[in-house]
Design an enzyme around this catalytic site. Structure first.
Site, PDB file in Angstrom:
ATOM      1  N   CYS A   8       2.047  -1.570  -6.947  1.00 17.95           N
ATOM      2  CA  CYS A   8       1.160  -2.432  -6.192  1.00 17.95           C
ATOM      3  C   CYS A   8       0.247  -1.435  -5.412  1.00 17.95           C
ATOM      4  O   CYS A   8       0.002  -0.389  -4.804  1.00 17.95           O
ATOM      5  CB  CYS A   8       1.647  -3.737  -6.112  1.00 17.95           C
ATOM      6  SG  CYS A   8       3.301  -2.745  -4.216  1.00 17.95           S
ATOM      7  N   ASN A  11       3.343  -1.430  -1.735  1.00 14.30           N
ATOM      8  CA  ASN A  11       5.150  -0.441  -2.009  1.00 14.30           C
ATOM      9  C   ASN A  11       5.924  -0.926  -1.247  1.00 14.30           C
ATOM     10  O   ASN A  11       6.932  -0.264  -0.941  1.00 14.30           O
ATOM     11  CB  ASN A  11       5.000   1.071  -2.281  1.00 14.30           C
ATOM     12  CG  ASN A  11       5.853   1.273  -3.046  1.00 14.30           C
ATOM     13  OD1 ASN A  11       6.440   2.536  -2.649  1.00 14.30           O
ATOM     14  ND2 ASN A  11       6.858   0.640  -3.921  1.00 14.30           N
ATOM     15  N   CYS A  13       6.584  -5.062  -1.567  1.00 18.66           N
ATOM     16  CA  CYS A  13       6.726  -6.456  -1.772  1.00 18.66           C
ATOM     17  C   CYS A  13       6.696  -6.017  -3.579  1.00 18.66           C
ATOM     18  O   CYS A  13       7.968  -6.157  -4.209  1.00 18.66           O
ATOM     19  CB  CYS A  13       5.265  -7.522  -1.471  1.00 18.66           C
ATOM     20  SG  CYS A  13       5.460  -7.638  -0.423  1.00 18.66           S
ATOM     21  N   ARG A  14       5.919  -5.992  -4.318  1.00 22.03           N
ATOM     22  CA  ARG A  14       5.800  -6.705  -5.382  1.00 22.03           C
ATOM     23  C   ARG A  14       6.365  -5.143  -6.768  1.00 22.03           C
ATOM     24  O   ARG A  14       7.510  -5.402  -7.477  1.00 22.03           O
ATOM     25  CB  ARG A  14       3.725  -6.822  -6.215  1.00 22.03           C
ATOM     26  CG  ARG A  14       3.862  -8.015  -5.403  1.00 22.03           C
ATOM     27  CD  ARG A  14       2.268  -7.493  -6.046  1.00 22.03           C
ATOM     28  NE  ARG A  14       1.511  -7.042  -5.144  1.00 22.03           N
ATOM     29  CZ  ARG A  14       0.400  -7.471  -5.204  1.00 22.03           C
ATOM     30  NH1 ARG A  14      -0.517  -8.083  -6.436  1.00 22.03           N
ATOM     31  NH2 ARG A  14      -0.227  -6.427  -4.377  1.00 22.03           N
ATOM     32  N   SER A  15       5.583  -4.363  -6.177  1.00 23.09           N
ATOM     33  CA  SER A  15       6.741  -2.927  -6.873  1.00 23.09           C
ATOM     34  C   SER A  15       8.144  -2.304  -6.359  1.00 23.09           C
ATOM     35  O   SER A  15       8.715  -2.573  -7.992  1.00 23.09           O
ATOM     36  CB  SER A  15       5.976  -1.523  -7.155  1.00 23.09           C
ATOM     37  OG  SER A  15       5.222  -1.582  -5.481  1.00 23.09           O
ATOM     38  N   ASP A 125      -0.411 -11.450  -5.527  1.00 23.99           N
ATOM     39  CA  ASP A 125       0.312 -11.032  -3.508  1.00 23.99           C
ATOM     40  C   ASP A 125       0.900 -11.468  -3.193  1.00 23.99           C
ATOM     41  O   ASP A 125      -0.416 -12.226  -2.768  1.00 23.99           O
ATOM     42  CB  ASP A 125      -1.389 -10.274  -3.003  1.00 23.99           C
ATOM     43  CG  ASP A 125      -0.355  -9.309  -2.215  1.00 23.99           C
ATOM     44  OD1 ASP A 125       0.168  -9.556  -1.665  1.00 23.99           O
ATOM     45  OD2 ASP A 125      -1.373  -8.538  -1.718  1.00 23.99           O
TER      46      ASP A 125
END
Ligand code: 4NP
Length: 164
Positions: A8, A11, A13-15, A125
């Site tokens: 993401c 690195n 939140c999402r990934s 995001d």
């Protein structure tokens, strides 16, 4: 060993959520010795930082402890070494492609290509929004994590595990 990298922007939140959720699904199937999982960000803002507290809490409620993960930036060598390089959105994908050595331009893909429900094709995001954004991210990621694991089992693990 099949190597999977989630990517993401930051690195945090999402990934890292994808890393934790996918690891949970892999462990659930007893396949952890066959799959190596990591995550990285295209930008350097949060190197060595733990995941955002909202990401940690959302993953914890799901059953995945991601508190020990630390941010790192993706590099060209990652794209060479990992079998799956999975971007959360098109901006991440475009930035990954800029890092690709010749011949590997098609390796990075959108993670939600593996989603079964395919409601959307990017993981939004959640950083500047509220908790509901993190919950939505978790749902999208868990759907795609199951599709990804099915793809890996079918393409890479059938012979090794002896499963059908
Ligand atoms: P991520 O979220 O890419 O899912 O880790 C973000 C984290 C940090 C920022 C943006 C998005 N930031 O602007 O610092």
């Amino acid at each position: 060993m099949v190597k999977v990298l989630f990517v993401c922007l930051g690195n945090i939140c999402r990934s890292p959520m994808a890393e934790g959720v996918f690891r949970h699904r892999v462990q659930e199937q007893g396949l952890e010795e066959f799959v190596f999982i990591d995550s990285a960000g295209t930008h350097a803002y949060h190197i060595d930082e733990p995941p955002d507290p909202r990401a940690q809490e959302t993953a914890r409620r799901y059953g995945a402890d991601i508190s020990g993960l630390r941010g790192r930036q993706v590099r060209t060598r990652d794209i060479e070494e990992f079998h799956y390089v999975l971007a959360m959105d098109r901006e991440n994908l475009a930035n990954l492609r800029k890092l690709c050595s010749p011949g590997l331009i098609d390796k990075p893909r959108l993670f939600l290509e593996f989603a079964r429900e395919r409601r959307v094709d990017e993981v939004p995001d959640p950083y500047f929004g509220g908790q509901s954004g993190f919950d939505q991210v978790l749902d999208l990621i868990d759907d795609a994590a199951q599709g990804l694991l099915a793809d890996i089992e079918q393409r890479h693990l059938r012979e090794r595990t002896g499963r059908r």
